[in-house]
Write an enzyme that holds these catalytic residues in place. Structure first.
Site, mmCIF file in Angstrom:
data_model
loop_
_atom_site.group_PDB
_atom_site.id
_atom_site.type_symbol
_atom_site.label_atom_id
_atom_site.label_comp_id
_atom_site.label_asym_id
_atom_site.label_seq_id
_atom_site.Cartn_x
_atom_site.Cartn_y
_atom_site.Cartn_z
ATOM 1 N N SER A 119 9.648 -6.453 7.559
ATOM 2 C CA SER A 119 10.594 -6.241 8.652
ATOM 3 C C SER A 119 12.021 -6.458 8.193
ATOM 4 O O SER A 119 12.952 -5.969 8.819
ATOM 5 C CB SER A 119 10.319 -7.228 9.783
ATOM 6 O OG SER A 119 9.002 -7.102 10.229
ATOM 7 N N HIS A 140 7.642 0.826 7.855
ATOM 8 C CA HIS A 140 7.727 -0.263 8.838
ATOM 9 C C HIS A 140 7.096 0.181 10.157
ATOM 10 O O HIS A 140 7.684 0.951 10.924
ATOM 11 C CB HIS A 140 9.197 -0.665 9.028
ATOM 12 C CG HIS A 140 9.377 -1.852 9.903
ATOM 13 N ND1 HIS A 140 10.353 -1.936 10.874
ATOM 14 C CD2 HIS A 140 8.693 -3.023 9.983
ATOM 15 C CE1 HIS A 140 10.261 -3.102 11.488
ATOM 16 N NE2 HIS A 140 9.261 -3.764 10.964
ATOM 17 N N GLU A 152 9.410 3.314 10.702
ATOM 18 C CA GLU A 152 10.654 3.509 9.944
ATOM 19 C C GLU A 152 10.268 3.728 8.481
ATOM 20 O O GLU A 152 9.574 2.885 7.900
ATOM 21 C CB GLU A 152 11.553 2.274 10.070
ATOM 22 C CG GLU A 152 12.151 2.119 11.463
ATOM 23 C CD GLU A 152 13.013 0.861 11.597
ATOM 24 O OE1 GLU A 152 14.200 1.012 11.906
ATOM 25 O OE2 GLU A 152 12.495 -0.254 11.405
ATOM 26 N N ASN A 190 15.255 -3.535 13.915
ATOM 27 C CA ASN A 190 15.469 -4.989 13.934
ATOM 28 C C ASN A 190 16.939 -5.359 13.840
ATOM 29 O O ASN A 190 17.348 -6.424 14.300
ATOM 30 C CB ASN A 190 14.663 -5.675 12.827
ATOM 31 C CG ASN A 190 13.228 -5.905 13.267
ATOM 32 O OD1 ASN A 190 12.950 -5.958 14.453
ATOM 33 N ND2 ASN A 190 12.328 -6.006 12.321
HETATM 34 N N1 LIG Z 1 4.477 -9.202 13.749
HETATM 35 C C1 LIG Z 1 5.145 -8.096 13.967
HETATM 36 O O1 LIG Z 1 5.400 -7.693 15.120
HETATM 37 C C2 LIG Z 1 5.598 -7.250 12.797
HETATM 38 C C3 LIG Z 1 6.103 -5.952 13.036
HETATM 39 C C4 LIG Z 1 6.473 -5.148 11.954
HETATM 40 C C5 LIG Z 1 6.368 -5.646 10.653
HETATM 41 N N2 LIG Z 1 5.888 -6.916 10.432
HETATM 42 C C6 LIG Z 1 5.772 -7.375 9.047
HETATM 43 O O2 LIG Z 1 4.405 -7.242 8.653
HETATM 44 C C7 LIG Z 1 4.091 -8.248 7.689
HETATM 45 C C8 LIG Z 1 2.879 -9.033 8.158
HETATM 46 O O3 LIG Z 1 3.184 -9.622 9.403
HETATM 47 P P1 LIG Z 1 2.037 -10.039 10.446
HETATM 48 O O4 LIG Z 1 2.704 -10.207 11.769
HETATM 49 O O5 LIG Z 1 0.855 -9.122 10.307
HETATM 50 O O6 LIG Z 1 1.649 -11.490 9.870
HETATM 51 P P2 LIG Z 1 0.258 -12.263 9.991
HETATM 52 O O7 LIG Z 1 0.568 -13.680 9.691
HETATM 53 O O8 LIG Z 1 -0.446 -11.914 11.269
HETATM 54 O O9 LIG Z 1 -0.624 -11.621 8.804
HETATM 55 C C9 LIG Z 1 -0.324 -11.760 7.449
HETATM 56 C C10 LIG Z 1 -1.658 -11.793 6.704
HETATM 57 O O10 LIG Z 1 -1.411 -11.664 5.307
HETATM 58 C C11 LIG Z 1 -2.410 -12.406 4.652
HETATM 59 N N3 LIG Z 1 -1.992 -12.623 3.266
HETATM 60 C C12 LIG Z 1 -1.089 -13.488 2.770
HETATM 61 N N4 LIG Z 1 -0.983 -13.328 1.424
HETATM 62 C C13 LIG Z 1 -1.858 -12.339 1.075
HETATM 63 C C14 LIG Z 1 -2.220 -11.709 -0.133
HETATM 64 N N5 LIG Z 1 -1.670 -12.081 -1.288
HETATM 65 N N6 LIG Z 1 -3.149 -10.725 -0.116
HETATM 66 C C15 LIG Z 1 -3.717 -10.343 1.066
HETATM 67 N N7 LIG Z 1 -3.415 -10.900 2.249
HETATM 68 C C16 LIG Z 1 -2.493 -11.882 2.259
HETATM 69 C C17 LIG Z 1 -2.545 -13.677 5.482
HETATM 70 O O11 LIG Z 1 -3.781 -14.318 5.210
HETATM 71 C C18 LIG Z 1 -2.438 -13.105 6.895
HETATM 72 O O12 LIG Z 1 -3.695 -12.803 7.440
HETATM 73 C C19 LIG Z 1 5.358 -9.092 7.481
HETATM 74 O O13 LIG Z 1 6.066 -8.589 6.386
HETATM 75 C C20 LIG Z 1 6.119 -8.843 8.793
HETATM 76 O O14 LIG Z 1 7.507 -9.010 8.659
HETATM 77 C C21 LIG Z 1 5.487 -7.731 11.480
#
Ligand SMILES: NC(=O)c1ccc[n+]([C@@H]2O[C@H](COP(=O)([O-])OP(=O)(O)OC[C@H]3O[C@@H](n4cnc5c(N)ncnc54)[C@H](O)[C@@H]3O)[C@@H](O)[C@H]2O)c1
Length: 294
Positions: A119, A140, A152, A190
Protein backbone atom coordinates in the site's frame (compact mmCIF):
# COMPACT_ATOMS: atom_id res chain seq x y z
CA UNK A 1 3.80 -15.36 -23.39
CA UNK A 2 0.37 -15.00 -21.76
CA UNK A 3 0.12 -15.21 -17.99
CA UNK A 4 -1.33 -18.58 -16.97
CA UNK A 5 0.05 -19.65 -13.62
CA UNK A 6 -0.02 -17.27 -10.66
CA UNK A 7 1.90 -17.37 -7.39
CA UNK A 8 0.59 -15.49 -4.35
CA UNK A 9 2.84 -14.92 -1.32
CA UNK A 10 0.86 -14.40 1.89
CA UNK A 11 -2.66 -15.70 2.46
CA UNK A 12 -3.93 -13.09 4.95
CA UNK A 13 -6.71 -10.60 4.34
CA UNK A 14 -5.43 -9.52 0.91
CA UNK A 15 -3.50 -12.59 -0.28
CA UNK A 16 -6.51 -14.88 0.20
CA UNK A 17 -8.70 -12.49 -1.83
CA UNK A 18 -6.09 -12.14 -4.57
CA UNK A 19 -5.64 -15.93 -4.79
CA UNK A 20 -9.41 -16.31 -5.01
CA UNK A 21 -9.95 -13.82 -7.87
CA UNK A 22 -7.04 -15.31 -9.83
CA UNK A 23 -8.50 -18.82 -9.49
CA UNK A 24 -11.96 -17.50 -10.42
CA UNK A 25 -10.47 -15.97 -13.58
CA UNK A 26 -9.19 -19.43 -14.62
CA UNK A 27 -5.55 -19.26 -13.51
CA UNK A 28 -3.78 -22.07 -11.71
CA UNK A 29 -2.72 -20.54 -8.38
CA UNK A 30 -0.06 -21.54 -5.85
CA UNK A 31 -0.28 -19.63 -2.57
CA UNK A 32 2.44 -19.55 0.08
CA UNK A 33 2.10 -18.95 3.82
CA UNK A 34 4.68 -19.22 6.58
CA UNK A 35 3.01 -22.10 8.46
CA UNK A 36 0.50 -24.88 7.79
CA UNK A 37 -1.84 -23.32 10.33
CA UNK A 38 -1.90 -19.91 8.63
CA UNK A 39 -2.24 -21.60 5.25
CA UNK A 40 -5.27 -23.56 6.46
CA UNK A 41 -6.80 -20.36 7.86
CA UNK A 42 -6.16 -18.44 4.63
CA UNK A 43 -7.54 -21.12 2.32
CA UNK A 44 -10.44 -21.52 4.78
CA UNK A 45 -11.35 -17.85 4.20
CA UNK A 46 -11.63 -18.47 0.45
CA UNK A 47 -13.75 -21.56 0.99
CA UNK A 48 -16.14 -19.82 3.37
CA UNK A 49 -16.47 -16.82 0.98
CA UNK A 50 -17.44 -19.20 -1.83
CA UNK A 51 -19.74 -21.23 0.45
CA UNK A 52 -21.63 -18.06 1.35
CA UNK A 53 -21.99 -17.44 -2.41
CA UNK A 54 -23.48 -20.93 -2.80
CA UNK A 55 -25.89 -20.34 0.10
CA UNK A 56 -27.02 -17.10 -1.53
CA UNK A 57 -27.26 -18.93 -4.90
CA UNK A 58 -24.76 -16.54 -6.49
CA UNK A 59 -22.28 -19.39 -7.05
CA UNK A 60 -23.09 -22.97 -8.06
CA UNK A 61 -21.56 -25.83 -6.02
CA UNK A 62 -19.82 -27.02 -9.24
CA UNK A 63 -18.24 -23.58 -9.77
CA UNK A 64 -17.03 -23.55 -6.16
CA UNK A 65 -15.37 -26.97 -6.60
CA UNK A 66 -13.82 -25.82 -9.90
CA UNK A 67 -12.35 -22.63 -8.34
CA UNK A 68 -11.03 -24.43 -5.24
CA UNK A 69 -9.52 -27.09 -7.54
CA UNK A 70 -7.28 -24.42 -9.12
CA UNK A 71 -5.79 -23.42 -5.75
CA UNK A 72 -2.80 -25.09 -4.19
CA UNK A 73 -1.27 -24.10 -0.86
CA UNK A 74 2.35 -24.43 0.17
CA UNK A 75 4.80 -23.25 2.82
CA UNK A 76 7.70 -23.65 0.37
CA UNK A 77 8.50 -20.45 -1.56
CA UNK A 78 10.40 -22.56 -4.12
CA UNK A 79 7.06 -24.06 -5.28
CA UNK A 80 6.28 -20.71 -6.95
CA UNK A 81 9.07 -21.27 -9.48
CA UNK A 82 6.60 -22.43 -12.14
CA UNK A 83 4.59 -19.18 -12.06
CA UNK A 84 4.32 -16.55 -14.82
CA UNK A 85 3.54 -13.84 -12.28
CA UNK A 86 4.04 -13.75 -8.50
CA UNK A 87 1.91 -11.36 -6.46
CA UNK A 88 3.30 -10.66 -3.02
CA UNK A 89 0.88 -9.74 -0.21
CA UNK A 90 2.92 -10.27 2.97
CA UNK A 91 2.94 -7.89 5.94
CA UNK A 92 3.73 -4.23 5.21
CA UNK A 93 7.41 -4.49 6.15
CA UNK A 94 10.24 -3.73 3.74
CA UNK A 95 12.54 -6.29 5.40
CA UNK A 96 9.95 -9.08 5.11
CA UNK A 97 9.23 -8.23 1.48
CA UNK A 98 12.93 -7.91 0.54
CA UNK A 99 13.62 -11.37 1.95
CA UNK A 100 10.77 -12.83 -0.13
CA UNK A 101 12.00 -11.17 -3.35
CA UNK A 102 15.62 -12.22 -2.89
CA UNK A 103 14.56 -15.87 -2.56
CA UNK A 104 12.03 -15.65 -5.40
CA UNK A 105 14.49 -13.97 -7.77
CA UNK A 106 16.75 -17.01 -7.55
CA UNK A 107 13.89 -19.52 -7.80
CA UNK A 108 11.81 -18.07 -10.68
CA UNK A 109 12.59 -18.16 -14.40
CA UNK A 110 13.51 -14.98 -16.29
CA UNK A 111 10.03 -14.33 -17.70
CA UNK A 112 8.26 -14.26 -14.29
CA UNK A 113 6.85 -10.84 -13.43
CA UNK A 114 6.96 -9.80 -9.75
CA UNK A 115 4.08 -7.69 -8.45
CA UNK A 116 3.79 -6.23 -4.96
CA UNK A 117 0.43 -5.48 -3.36
CA UNK A 118 2.10 -2.98 -1.03
CA UNK A 119 0.00 0.00 0.00
CA UNK A 120 2.85 2.37 0.70
CA UNK A 121 6.32 0.89 0.32
CA UNK A 122 8.51 1.84 -2.63
CA UNK A 123 8.21 -0.49 -5.62
CA UNK A 124 11.62 0.79 -6.78
CA UNK A 125 13.28 -0.13 -3.47
CA UNK A 126 11.88 -3.68 -3.63
CA UNK A 127 12.75 -4.08 -7.32
CA UNK A 128 16.33 -3.04 -6.57
CA UNK A 129 17.00 -6.22 -4.53
CA UNK A 130 16.23 -8.34 -7.62
CA UNK A 131 17.84 -8.67 -11.03
CA UNK A 132 14.50 -8.05 -12.76
CA UNK A 133 13.69 -4.41 -12.09
CA UNK A 134 12.24 -4.18 -15.62
CA UNK A 135 9.78 -7.00 -14.76
CA UNK A 136 8.68 -5.58 -11.40
CA UNK A 137 5.41 -3.68 -10.85
CA UNK A 138 2.96 -2.77 -8.14
CA UNK A 139 -0.50 -4.39 -8.30
CA UNK A 140 -2.45 -2.70 -5.54
CA UNK A 141 -5.77 -4.47 -4.93
CA UNK A 142 -8.50 -3.20 -2.61
CA UNK A 143 -10.24 -4.89 0.29
CA UNK A 144 -12.37 -7.03 -0.01
CA UNK A 145 -10.57 -8.12 -3.17
CA UNK A 146 -13.37 -10.28 -4.66
CA UNK A 147 -15.78 -7.31 -4.49
CA UNK A 148 -13.65 -4.22 -5.16
CA UNK A 149 -13.14 -3.40 -8.84
CA UNK A 150 -10.08 -1.18 -8.57
CA UNK A 151 -6.44 -2.20 -9.01
CA UNK A 152 -3.67 0.42 -9.11
CA UNK A 153 -0.95 -0.72 -11.51
CA UNK A 154 2.28 0.96 -10.46
CA UNK A 155 5.43 1.54 -12.48
CA UNK A 156 8.86 2.26 -11.06
CA UNK A 157 11.52 4.05 -13.13
CA UNK A 158 12.89 0.55 -13.87
CA UNK A 159 9.64 -1.08 -15.07
CA UNK A 160 9.63 -1.82 -18.81
CA UNK A 161 6.57 -0.67 -20.83
CA UNK A 162 6.01 -4.33 -21.90
CA UNK A 163 5.85 -5.65 -18.32
CA UNK A 164 3.65 -2.74 -17.27
CA UNK A 165 1.14 -3.40 -20.08
CA UNK A 166 1.19 -7.14 -19.38
CA UNK A 167 0.37 -6.51 -15.72
CA UNK A 168 -2.35 -4.01 -16.70
CA UNK A 169 -3.95 -6.57 -19.07
CA UNK A 170 -3.63 -9.26 -16.41
CA UNK A 171 -5.62 -7.08 -13.97
CA UNK A 172 -8.27 -6.49 -16.65
CA UNK A 173 -8.42 -10.26 -17.20
CA UNK A 174 -9.32 -10.67 -13.52
CA UNK A 175 -12.41 -8.56 -14.21
CA UNK A 176 -10.90 -5.53 -12.46
CA UNK A 177 -10.76 -1.89 -13.62
CA UNK A 178 -7.08 -0.94 -13.36
CA UNK A 179 -5.66 2.59 -13.19
CA UNK A 180 -2.05 3.67 -13.82
CA UNK A 181 0.06 5.20 -11.05
CA UNK A 182 3.67 6.21 -10.57
CA UNK A 183 5.77 4.91 -7.68
CA UNK A 184 5.10 7.70 -5.17
CA UNK A 185 4.24 6.28 -1.76
CA UNK A 186 0.49 5.81 -1.33
CA UNK A 187 0.00 5.93 -5.11
CA UNK A 188 -3.32 7.67 -5.95
CA UNK A 189 -5.91 6.29 -3.53
CA UNK A 190 -3.96 6.12 -0.24
CA UNK A 191 -2.38 9.51 -0.93
CA UNK A 192 -5.89 10.93 -0.59
CA UNK A 193 -7.47 8.40 1.77
CA UNK A 194 -4.85 7.99 4.53
CA UNK A 195 -4.81 11.67 5.69
CA UNK A 196 -8.63 11.53 5.84
CA UNK A 197 -8.61 8.37 7.99
CA UNK A 198 -5.92 9.76 10.30
CA UNK A 199 -7.91 12.99 10.67
CA UNK A 200 -10.95 10.98 11.76
CA UNK A 201 -8.82 9.44 14.56
CA UNK A 202 -7.59 12.93 15.53
CA UNK A 203 -11.20 14.18 15.61
CA UNK A 204 -12.01 11.35 18.06
CA UNK A 205 -8.88 12.11 20.14
CA UNK A 206 -9.80 15.79 20.33
CA UNK A 207 -13.37 15.03 21.38
CA UNK A 208 -14.95 16.56 18.27
CA UNK A 209 -17.46 13.71 18.18
CA UNK A 210 -18.12 10.14 19.31
CA UNK A 211 -17.12 7.07 17.27
CA UNK A 212 -20.68 6.61 16.07
CA UNK A 213 -21.21 10.29 15.23
CA UNK A 214 -17.95 10.62 13.28
CA UNK A 215 -18.94 7.59 11.20
CA UNK A 216 -22.54 8.70 10.81
CA UNK A 217 -21.41 12.21 9.84
CA UNK A 218 -19.42 10.99 6.85
CA UNK A 219 -22.01 8.39 5.86
CA UNK A 220 -24.98 10.70 5.86
CA UNK A 221 -23.20 14.00 5.17
CA UNK A 222 -20.97 12.82 2.33
CA UNK A 223 -22.81 9.67 1.17
CA UNK A 224 -19.83 7.44 1.99
CA UNK A 225 -20.85 3.76 2.17
CA UNK A 226 -19.19 3.50 5.59
CA UNK A 227 -17.67 5.90 8.12
CA UNK A 228 -13.87 6.33 8.46
CA UNK A 229 -13.56 4.47 11.80
CA UNK A 230 -15.51 1.49 10.46
CA UNK A 231 -13.29 1.56 7.37
CA UNK A 232 -10.17 1.62 9.56
CA UNK A 233 -11.41 -1.53 11.33
CA UNK A 234 -11.82 -3.20 7.93
CA UNK A 235 -8.37 -2.20 6.68
CA UNK A 236 -6.66 -3.20 9.96
CA UNK A 237 -5.21 -0.67 12.39
CA UNK A 238 -1.79 -2.35 12.36
CA UNK A 239 -1.64 -2.10 8.56
CA UNK A 240 -2.81 1.54 8.64
CA UNK A 241 -0.20 2.35 11.29
CA UNK A 242 2.58 0.91 9.10
CA UNK A 243 1.29 2.76 6.05
CA UNK A 244 1.08 6.09 7.92
CA UNK A 245 4.65 5.69 9.22
CA UNK A 246 5.97 4.93 5.74
CA UNK A 247 4.09 7.88 4.19
CA UNK A 248 5.23 10.24 6.96
CA UNK A 249 8.79 9.07 6.48
CA UNK A 250 8.58 9.86 2.76
CA UNK A 251 6.76 13.22 2.82
CA UNK A 252 7.50 14.53 6.36
CA UNK A 253 4.07 16.16 6.43
CA UNK A 254 1.92 16.18 9.58
CA UNK A 255 -1.14 14.97 7.68
CA UNK A 256 0.52 11.55 7.27
CA UNK A 257 1.74 11.26 10.91
CA UNK A 258 0.02 8.45 12.87
CA UNK A 259 -1.91 9.91 15.83
CA UNK A 260 -0.94 8.59 19.32
CA UNK A 261 -4.35 6.89 19.72
CA UNK A 262 -3.67 4.73 16.64
CA UNK A 263 -0.30 3.71 18.07
CA UNK A 264 -1.83 2.86 21.47
CA UNK A 265 -4.58 0.77 19.86
CA UNK A 266 -2.02 -1.21 17.83
CA UNK A 267 0.08 -1.74 20.98
CA UNK A 268 -3.06 -3.00 22.74
CA UNK A 269 -3.80 -5.48 19.92
CA UNK A 270 -6.97 -3.60 18.92
CA UNK A 271 -6.31 -4.04 15.19
CA UNK A 272 -9.91 -3.99 13.98
CA UNK A 273 -12.11 -6.74 12.59
CA UNK A 274 -9.33 -9.27 12.18
CA UNK A 275 -8.63 -9.23 15.95
CA UNK A 276 -12.29 -8.84 16.93
CA UNK A 277 -11.85 -5.33 18.37
CA UNK A 278 -10.81 -1.93 17.04
CA UNK A 279 -12.99 1.18 17.13
CA UNK A 280 -15.87 -1.30 17.49
CA UNK A 281 -16.23 -4.55 19.45
CA UNK A 282 -17.24 -7.26 16.96
CA UNK A 283 -18.16 -9.83 19.63
CA UNK A 284 -21.53 -8.03 19.79
CA UNK A 285 -24.16 -8.03 17.05
CA UNK A 286 -24.48 -5.28 15.89
CA UNK A 287 -20.90 -4.26 16.79
CA UNK A 288 -20.70 -1.76 19.66
CA UNK A 289 -18.33 1.25 19.79
CA UNK A 290 -15.37 0.54 22.10
CA UNK A 291 -15.44 2.40 25.38
CA UNK A 292 -12.46 4.40 26.66
CA UNK A 293 -10.91 5.44 23.35
CA UNK A 294 -11.45 9.19 23.53
N1 LIG B 1 -5.59 -4.52 4.53
C1 LIG B 1 -5.90 -3.81 3.47
O1 LIG B 1 -7.01 -3.26 3.35
C2 LIG B 1 -4.91 -3.69 2.33
C3 LIG B 1 -5.33 -3.14 1.10
C4 LIG B 1 -4.43 -3.08 0.03
C5 LIG B 1 -3.12 -3.53 0.20
N2 LIG B 1 -2.71 -4.05 1.41
C6 LIG B 1 -1.34 -4.54 1.52
O2 LIG B 1 -1.36 -5.96 1.39
C7 LIG B 1 -0.29 -6.52 2.15
C8 LIG B 1 -0.84 -7.56 3.10
O3 LIG B 1 -1.77 -6.94 3.96
P1 LIG B 1 -2.93 -7.76 4.69
O4 LIG B 1 -3.95 -6.76 5.14
O5 LIG B 1 -3.35 -8.93 3.85
O6 LIG B 1 -2.13 -8.29 5.98
P2 LIG B 1 -2.41 -9.60 6.85
O7 LIG B 1 -1.69 -9.38 8.13
O8 LIG B 1 -3.87 -9.93 6.88
O9 LIG B 1 -1.70 -10.77 6.00
C9 LIG B 1 -0.32 -10.84 5.78
C10 LIG B 1 0.03 -12.33 5.72
O10 LIG B 1 1.36 -12.47 5.24
C11 LIG B 1 1.90 -13.61 5.86
N3 LIG B 1 3.36 -13.58 5.70
C12 LIG B 1 4.28 -12.84 6.35
N4 LIG B 1 5.52 -13.10 5.86
C13 LIG B 1 5.36 -14.04 4.88
C14 LIG B 1 6.23 -14.71 4.00
N5 LIG B 1 7.54 -14.50 4.04
N6 LIG B 1 5.72 -15.60 3.11
C15 LIG B 1 4.37 -15.83 3.07
N7 LIG B 1 3.49 -15.22 3.88
C16 LIG B 1 3.97 -14.33 4.77
C17 LIG B 1 1.42 -13.51 7.30
O11 LIG B 1 1.51 -14.78 7.94
C18 LIG B 1 -0.02 -13.03 7.09
O12 LIG B 1 -0.93 -14.09 7.02
C19 LIG B 1 0.45 -5.36 2.82
O13 LIG B 1 1.53 -4.97 2.02
C20 LIG B 1 -0.64 -4.27 2.85
O14 LIG B 1 -0.11 -2.97 2.89
C21 LIG B 1 -3.59 -4.16 2.48
Amino acid sequence: MAIQTVGVVGCGLMGSGIAQVCAEAGHQVVVREVSDDLLRQGLGKIESFLKKGVEKEKVTPERMTEVLGRLQGTTDLGRLSSCDIVIEAVVESLDAKREVYQTLDKACPAHTIFASNTSSLSITEMAAVTKRGDRFVGLHFFNPVPLMKLVEVVRSPLTSPESFEKAFEFAQGLGKSPIRAADKTGFIVNRLLVPYLLDAIRALEEGVGSIEDIDKGMQLGCAHPMGPLTLLDFVGLDTTYSIANIMFDEFREKRFAPPPLLKRMVQAGLSGRKTGRGFYDYSKEPPKPMAGLS
